[in-house]
Scaffold this motif. Structure first.
Motif, short mmCIF file in Angstrom:
data_model
loop_
_atom_site.label_atom_id
_atom_site.label_comp_id
_atom_site.label_asym_id
_atom_site.label_seq_id
_atom_site.Cartn_x
_atom_site.Cartn_y
_atom_site.Cartn_z
N SER A 12 35.31 18.27 121.45
CA SER A 12 34.96 19.60 120.50
C SER A 12 33.88 19.06 119.38
O SER A 12 33.56 18.12 119.12
CB SER A 12 36.21 20.03 119.69
N SER A 13 33.37 20.10 118.96
CA SER A 13 32.05 19.69 117.99
C SER A 13 32.41 18.85 116.79
O SER A 13 31.61 18.13 116.60
CB SER A 13 31.78 21.14 117.38
N LEU A 30 30.39 24.52 121.80
CA LEU A 30 29.58 23.93 120.40
C LEU A 30 29.66 22.43 120.33
O LEU A 30 28.68 21.84 119.93
CB LEU A 30 30.58 24.24 119.47
N GLY A 31 30.62 21.75 121.10
CA GLY A 31 30.49 20.19 121.21
C GLY A 31 28.94 19.96 121.93
O GLY A 31 28.46 18.98 121.66
N GLN A 47 26.41 21.95 122.13
CA GLN A 47 25.06 22.41 121.31
C GLN A 47 24.91 21.24 120.37
O GLN A 47 23.83 20.99 119.82
CB GLN A 47 25.46 23.64 120.91
N THR A 48 26.20 20.67 119.94
CA THR A 48 26.30 19.97 118.51
C THR A 48 25.36 18.75 119.06
O THR A 48 24.52 17.83 118.35
CB THR A 48 27.27 19.45 118.02
#
Length: 265
Positions: free
Chosen positions: A206-207, A230-231, A233-234
């Motif tokens: 996870s992010s 989101l992970g 994308q981060t």
């Protein structure tokens, strides 16, 4: 270290179909660790009481409250192992955010973060560090084979940092975030360079798991399980190589695959 001292025996009913049998089972100890910073209480964290000093330092550095290991003047663990006192040069703004902008993160253990949400600006990771798929696969296999507390209880997460010279540093905890803070803290206290390393973690990416690697300039993070959107994308935004579903000889490289030394069709 004898980790079995953190095990506690409980009596349970073991059910198989309609039959019940009373047996002894093993659980893991959970305790509240209080972290004091320059004489003031900074935070309390539920964790396994192992590697407490590393846990405190890893967390405070993940949150940018402490910028460098060289800023630590004193580090003291209480006799009962439930309090860590840190004397250090700190970033007052990051410490204030820790109290004001708390976010309950998605991992087990109810972890809290503040400064990794976007207020701290971290340069894009341009590290040219490369590894082979074989290295990742073999280290993933060792990572799970050598998890002593998980084998005994089924109740812990693990984090491992693979360093440039091939040595590894590991930590275990009831929380995924705690395990990362502990292993990073151990590396910092031992003087290891994590800018050319791989972070192996149990559980999903996870992010907030990814951002912990970003904060410490770790270029590659690996798990046997999946990342969140989101992970991914981060990791993409910050220049981190994110690898999920690393099982056997297979793995999915979600971002910045140039660090993986492969032949391409």
């Amino acid at each position: 270290m004898d980790k079995t001292r953190y095990l506690k025996t409980v009596v349970i009913d073991k059910l198989i179909d309609n039959n019940a049998k009373e047996i002894d089972d093993v659980t893991i100890e959970e305790a509240r660790l209080n972290v004091y910073l320059n004489g003031e209480k900074a935070i309390s964290m539920m964790c396994i009481p192992i590697d407490q000093e590393a846990h405190a330092i890893g967390f405070l550095m993940s949150e940018n409250v402490i910028s460098s290991i060289d800023d630590i003047e004193e580090l003291v663990l209480s006799e009962d192992g439930l309090r860590v006192d840190v004397k250090a040069v700190i970033d007052e703004g990051s410490l204030e955010n820790l109290y004001k902008e708390k976010t309950l993160v998605s991992g087990c253990g109810g972890g809290v973060t503040a400064n990794i949400a976007g207020d701290v600006k971290i340069p894009f990771n341009q590290t040219a560090f490369k590894v082979t798929p074989h290295t990742i696969s073999s280290e993933v296999a060792k990572f799970y084979e050598e998890s002593e507390l998980y084998k005994l209880t089924g109740c812990v997460h693990k984090a491992m940092i693979y360093l440039l010279d091939g040595t590894t540093v590991t930590s275990e905890d009831i929380g995924r975030h705690n395990a990362i803070d502990k292993v990073v803290g151990k590396c910092k206290l031992q003087g290891h360079d994590t800018t050319k390393s791989i972070l192996f973690v149990s559980g999903r990416l996870s992010s907030e798991m990814v951002v912990k690697a970003v904060m410490h300039k770790i270029p590659i993070i690996v798990s046997r399980t999946a990342p969140t959107y989101l992970g991914v994308q981060t990791a993409h935004i910050h220049g981190l190589t994110l690898i999920g579903f690393a099982r056997g000889r297979k793995m999915n490289v979600y971002t910045h695959s140039g660090r993986i030394d492969v032949q391409r069709d």
